[in-house]
Design a protein around this motif. Structure first.
Motif, PDB file in Angstrom:
ATOM      1  N   HIS A 138       0.809  -1.225   0.000  1.00 28.81           N
ATOM      2  CA  HIS A 138       0.000   0.000   0.000  1.00 28.81           C
ATOM      3  C   HIS A 138       0.842   1.275   0.000  1.00 28.81           C
ATOM      4  N   SER A 139       2.125   1.113  -0.057  1.00 26.44           N
ATOM      5  CA  SER A 139       3.054   2.254  -0.066  1.00 26.44           C
ATOM      6  C   SER A 139       2.823   3.213   1.104  1.00 26.44           C
ATOM      7  N   VAL A 140       2.687   2.628   2.273  1.00 23.88           N
ATOM      8  CA  VAL A 140       2.544   3.459   3.480  1.00 23.88           C
ATOM      9  C   VAL A 140       3.538   2.959   4.527  1.00 23.88           C
ATOM     10  N   PHE A 141       3.963   3.852   5.366  1.00 19.90           N
ATOM     11  CA  PHE A 141       4.761   3.413   6.507  1.00 19.90           C
ATOM     12  C   PHE A 141       4.546   4.391   7.651  1.00 19.90           C
ATOM     13  N   ASN A 142       4.195   3.835   8.800  1.00 23.51           N
ATOM     14  CA  ASN A 142       3.933   4.692   9.951  1.00 23.51           C
ATOM     15  C   ASN A 142       4.851   4.264  11.101  1.00 23.51           C
ATOM     16  N   ASN A 143       5.508   5.227  11.672  1.00 24.92           N
ATOM     17  CA  ASN A 143       6.437   4.925  12.774  1.00 24.92           C
ATOM     18  C   ASN A 143       5.744   4.358  14.012  1.00 24.92           C
ATOM     19  N   LEU A 144       4.425   4.475  14.039  1.00 27.85           N
ATOM     20  CA  LEU A 144       3.689   3.965  15.206  1.00 27.85           C
ATOM     21  C   LEU A 144       3.838   2.446  15.360  1.00 27.85           C
ATOM     22  N   ILE A 145       4.275   1.783  14.294  1.00 27.37           N
ATOM     23  CA  ILE A 145       4.527   0.338  14.383  1.00 27.37           C
ATOM     24  C   ILE A 145       5.549   0.067  15.502  1.00 27.37           C
ATOM     25  N   PHE A 146       6.485   0.989  15.678  1.00 29.03           N
ATOM     26  CA  PHE A 146       7.508   0.791  16.718  1.00 29.03           C
ATOM     27  C   PHE A 146       6.911   0.914  18.116  1.00 29.03           C
ATOM     28  N   LEU A 147       5.878   1.743  18.223  1.00 27.39           N
ATOM     29  CA  LEU A 147       5.181   1.865  19.509  1.00 27.39           C
ATOM     30  C   LEU A 147       4.467   0.549  19.827  1.00 27.39           C
ATOM     31  N   LEU A 148       3.872  -0.051  18.781  1.00 27.04           N
ATOM     32  CA  LEU A 148       3.180  -1.336  18.972  1.00 27.04           C
ATOM     33  C   LEU A 148       4.173  -2.417  19.394  1.00 27.04           C
ATOM     34  N   ILE A 149       5.367  -2.393  18.772  1.00 26.45           N
ATOM     35  CA  ILE A 149       6.401  -3.385  19.123  1.00 26.45           C
ATOM     36  C   ILE A 149       6.842  -3.184  20.578  1.00 26.45           C
ATOM     37  N   GLY A 150       6.997  -1.920  20.960  1.00 28.80           N
ATOM     38  CA  GLY A 150       7.359  -1.614  22.353  1.00 28.80           C
ATOM     39  C   GLY A 150       6.295  -2.124  23.309  1.00 28.80           C
ATOM     40  N   ALA A 151       5.023  -1.928  22.914  1.00 28.59           N
ATOM     41  CA  ALA A 151       3.908  -2.380  23.770  1.00 28.59           C
ATOM     42  C   ALA A 151       3.930  -3.901  23.917  1.00 28.59           C
ATOM     43  N   VAL A 152       4.320  -4.611  22.841  1.00 31.31           N
ATOM     44  CA  VAL A 152       4.421  -6.077  22.903  1.00 31.31           C
ATOM     45  C   VAL A 152       5.435  -6.478  23.970  1.00 31.31           C
ATOM     46  N   PHE A 153       6.578  -5.811  23.965  1.00 27.89           N
ATOM     47  CA  PHE A 153       7.620  -6.133  24.944  1.00 27.89           C
ATOM     48  C   PHE A 153       7.148  -5.846  26.370  1.00 27.89           C
ATOM     49  N   VAL A 154       6.402  -4.738  26.535  1.00 24.16           N
ATOM     50  CA  VAL A 154       5.902  -4.406  27.889  1.00 24.16           C
ATOM     51  C   VAL A 154       4.906  -5.470  28.344  1.00 24.16           C
ATOM     52  N   LYS A 155       3.964  -5.834  27.473  1.00 26.73           N
ATOM     53  CA  LYS A 155       2.936  -6.823  27.844  1.00 26.73           C
ATOM     54  C   LYS A 155       3.573  -8.190  28.129  1.00 26.73           C
ATOM     55  N   LEU A 156       4.546  -8.532  27.296  1.00 24.59           N
ATOM     56  CA  LEU A 156       5.223  -9.820  27.489  1.00 24.59           C
ATOM     57  C   LEU A 156       5.979  -9.832  28.826  1.00 24.59           C
ATOM     58  N   PHE A 157       6.579  -8.711  29.160  1.00 19.79           N
ATOM     59  CA  PHE A 157       7.301  -8.585  30.437  1.00 19.79           C
ATOM     60  C   PHE A 157       6.350  -8.845  31.608  1.00 19.79           C
ATOM     61  N   ILE A 158       5.164  -8.258  31.519  1.00 24.72           N
ATOM     62  CA  ILE A 158       4.197  -8.396  32.618  1.00 24.72           C
ATOM     63  C   ILE A 158       3.717  -9.847  32.736  1.00 24.72           C
ATOM     64  N   TRP A 159       3.355 -10.430  31.605  1.00 18.97           N
ATOM     65  CA  TRP A 159       2.882 -11.821  31.650  1.00 18.97           C
ATOM     66  C   TRP A 159       3.973 -12.774  32.132  1.00 18.97           C
ATOM     67  N   LEU A 160       5.200 -12.538  31.659  1.00 20.17           N
ATOM     68  CA  LEU A 160       6.310 -13.425  32.069  1.00 20.17           C
ATOM     69  C   LEU A 160       6.600 -13.311  33.562  1.00 20.17           C
ATOM     70  N   SER A 161       6.413 -12.117  34.112  1.00 16.58           N
ATOM     71  CA  SER A 161       6.675 -11.953  35.558  1.00 16.58           C
ATOM     72  C   SER A 161       5.701 -12.836  36.354  1.00 16.58           C
ATOM     73  N   ILE A 162       4.452 -12.914  35.871  1.00 19.40           N
ATOM     74  CA  ILE A 162       3.460 -13.768  36.563  1.00 19.40           C
ATOM     75  C   ILE A 162       3.813 -15.240  36.330  1.00 19.40           C
ATOM     76  N   SER A 163       4.125 -15.549  35.082  1.00 21.79           N
ATOM     77  CA  SER A 163       4.443 -16.924  34.699  1.00 21.79           C
ATOM     78  C   SER A 163       5.666 -17.456  35.472  1.00 21.79           C
ATOM     79  N   PHE A 164       6.689 -16.637  35.626  1.00 19.66           N
ATOM     80  CA  PHE A 164       7.888 -17.062  36.348  1.00 19.66           C
ATOM     81  C   PHE A 164       7.574 -17.278  37.831  1.00 19.66           C
ATOM     82  N   PHE A 165       6.753 -16.381  38.376  1.00 16.71           N
ATOM     83  CA  PHE A 165       6.424 -16.506  39.800  1.00 16.71           C
ATOM     84  C   PHE A 165       5.701 -17.827  40.070  1.00 16.71           C
ATOM     85  N   VAL A 166       4.680 -18.107  39.278  1.00 15.21           N
ATOM     86  CA  VAL A 166       3.911 -19.341  39.506  1.00 15.21           C
ATOM     87  C   VAL A 166       4.775 -20.561  39.178  1.00 15.21           C
TER      88      VAL A 166
END
Lengths: 266, 310
Positions: A138-166
């Motif tokens: 589509h010949s588009v590129f939006n830098n917000l994709i990097f924000l989404l990638i950052g959000a993935v890392f944050v969410k994964l961090f939170i889930w892993l903290s619970i997963s490691f504890f249990v």
């Protein structure tokens, strides 16, 4: 770190389920390509216009699609990684890891970082490759994709903290998965109650307060997703409390995991 | 120099079921010197593996003190120069044999070149080179044991803890492992060995300790363990059927035509026996101390339920 990183990578590719990531990504890429060949038909007559020629903004739907894809992949990653800690410290294997010249905190933190980075990069690779195909078509590129990638890392961090504890607490994969589901269910329920103002309407002040505290204490994963949407698509105000309290919860969880692990006998 | 010092070490597992918990190791004190092969023996549940685990920081110490290479087990520095082959190990199965050695080397913070060099040498030593790139989930028990021994030696350790090293290994493999242990000892390294195969321990160990019900029942050199209390066999052509030995010398255990067994009050008294026989013009062919196997000594110790260091 290097050794545990390679070990996590080898463990990931040893599981056949990892290929589900690639299958989902492949299907998503096909869908993205297919969306590019959408053509306008008026009164049964092909207008010969593609979605881009029609001037439809594909940028936001594409990002939203990628955000959904990455949420699904994050869910898969959390499920896949739930067995890592119980498997690492089963009888006979724990001895191997614990007899090395690493402090327990260092061993667990290194493993946590390895899992976080390896699974985070896998989701990023899948999501970003899909976005790139869409962006090229589509010949588009939006830098917000990097924000989404950052959000993935944050969410994964939170889930892993619970997963490691249990994982450390129970030493069982099934318990870890069940607890993750339970956290998600409780949090979703509390969120719903909170958003519909039902907490105060129970009639029992003490119980209402208890639920209120639970809501504030537990990680707010679904709200985190909404928050990312709001920021990415500029569709609402940013509530920093949700982000900070949830990340704070993850750090607290990680701290308790380390404290528990240090005292545990194998 | 002592590489391991243990003073009144105790481990109590709190089960929640039994009041006061279960005492796995009870006030054990011992030391292990540099360069020796030390065998740790005991029936199942005697506390051998728990003692290993306490020394390696895998499980905590309830009371008492332990030092490994000058550091307490809680200090990761104590594990920098040790190698460990756990009992019933379950190494990460997604790794290859070579991968396991690389992971182990990385955890010891060794340089990449050293890991590669040592891995090749060790895989050759344990005869696993051709299986180096095969995932461990496809290995047999014996192959896992061999590669486990190799990973325990990746950092060229000063002290090697081997928990049942020949478990599941065929007789040829056992002989090879025995040779490897002797080679390590010849290099001046210390081996702490926990094995059920007492004949093997007897062949390689310098000193042994027997644990029973978490307590140290007996400790000493293999010779001390296997020498039957000052008993000697004398082979000669005895013409007289009666042979009196005074009480202050010892007593006659048995006497047949060609063989006499005497139990002496101390070793020097054997000279009195020999002199007496020679005075009677008896031709002595053989004089030898009576030995028992380590297994017999072990069974005797365990059966008598002896407690406290002898």
């Amino acid at each position: 770190m290097n050794g545990l990183f390679k070990d996590t990578l080898a463990e990931l590719f040893d599981k056949k389920t990892v290929y589900l990531f690639f299958v989902i990504t492949f299907l998503s890429i096909l869908m993205t390509l297919f969306s590019g060949s959408f053509e306008m038909t008026i009164n049964g007559v092909d207008q010969g216009l593609g979605i881009d020629e029609l001037g439809i903004d594909v940028d936001t739907p594409l990002l939203k699609g990628i955000a959904s894809l990455m949420s699904l992949l994050t869910f898969l990653a959390v499920m896949l990684s739930a067995g890592i800690i119980p498997n690492m410290f089963i009888k006979g294997r724990a001895d191997y890891f614990l007899a090395k010249p690493l402090s327990r905190s260092s061993l667990l933190l290194k493993k946590f970082l390895s899992v976080w980075v390896v699974y985070g990069l896998l989701i990023t690779l899948c999501g970003f490759s899909c976005y790139l195909v869409g962006a090229l078509v589509h010949s588009v590129f939006n830098n917000l994709i990097f924000l989404l990638i950052g959000a993935v890392f944050v969410k994964l961090f939170i889930w892993l903290s619970i997963s490691f504890f249990v994982g450390i607490f129970t030493g069982k994969t099934v318990s870890t998965i069940m607890f993750l589901f339970l956290t998600w269910m409780i949090q979703s329920g509390l969120s719903m109650l909170y958003s519909t103002q039902m907490v105060a309407g129970f009639g029992y002040e003490a119980f209402g307060k208890f639920l209120d505290y639970c809501y504030y204490l537990l990680p707010k994963m679904s709200e985190m997703s909404t928050l990312v949407d709001k920021v990415a698509f500029l569709s609402g105000s940013f509530n920093s409390y949700i982000l900070y309290s949830t990340v704070g919860f993850a750090f607290a969880m990680l701290y308790f995991t380390l404290a528990l692990f240090k005292r545990k006998n194998y | 120099m002592n590489v391991v010092t243990v003073s009144d070490i105790t481990k109590v597992y709190n089960t929640g079921m039994q009041k006061g918990g279960i005492t796995a190791v009870d006030c054990v004190s011992l030391h292990i010197e540099s360069g020796e092969i030390f065998g740790l023996l005991g029936p199942n549940g005697a506390g051998k593996t728990t003692l290993f685990k306490m020394l390696l920081g895998i499980t905590g110490v309830t009371s008492g003190e332990a030092m490994l290479l000058g550091y307490p087990p809680s200090n990761p520095k104590s594990r920098e120069r040790i190698g460990y082959l756990p009992e019933n190990h379950r190494f990460p199965e997604h790794l290859t044999g070579l991968g396991l050695l690389q992971l182990t080397g990385n955890m010891y913070k060794l340089d990449k070149e050293i890991i590669e060099k040592r891995s090749a040498e060790l895989l050759e030593l344990v005869d696993m080179t051709k299986w180096a790139s095969t995932k461990m989930k496809k290995y047999s028990k014996g192959m896992l044991q061999r590669v486990g021994l190799a990973q325990a030696m990746i950092n060229d350790p000063e002290v090697l803890f081997l928990d049942e090293p020949t478990d599941g290994v065929d007789p040829i493999g056992r002989a090879e492992i025995k040779n490897v242990m002797q080679k390590i000892r010849d290099d001046g390294k210390t081996i702490i060995l926990n094995s059920h195969l007492l004949s093997e321990v007897e062949m390689v160990a310098d000193r042994v300790a027997i644990l029973q019900n978490g307590k140290l029942a007996k400790i000493g050199t293999v010779d001390e363990m296997t020498n039957k209390k000052l008993q000697y066999e004398i082979q000669a052509e005895f013409r007289e059927t009666l042979f009196d030995i005074p009480e202050e010398i010892g007593k006659l255990q048995s006497l047949s035509r060609g063989r006499m067994v005497v139990e002496l009050v101390d070793e020097s008294k054997i000279n009195w026996v020999i002199d007496s026989l020679r005075r009677k013009k008896i031709d002595i062919r053989v004089v030898k101390p009576i030995k028992i196997t380590l297994e017999q000594s072990f069974i005797e110790t365990v059966s008598s339920g002896k407690e406290g260091v002898s």
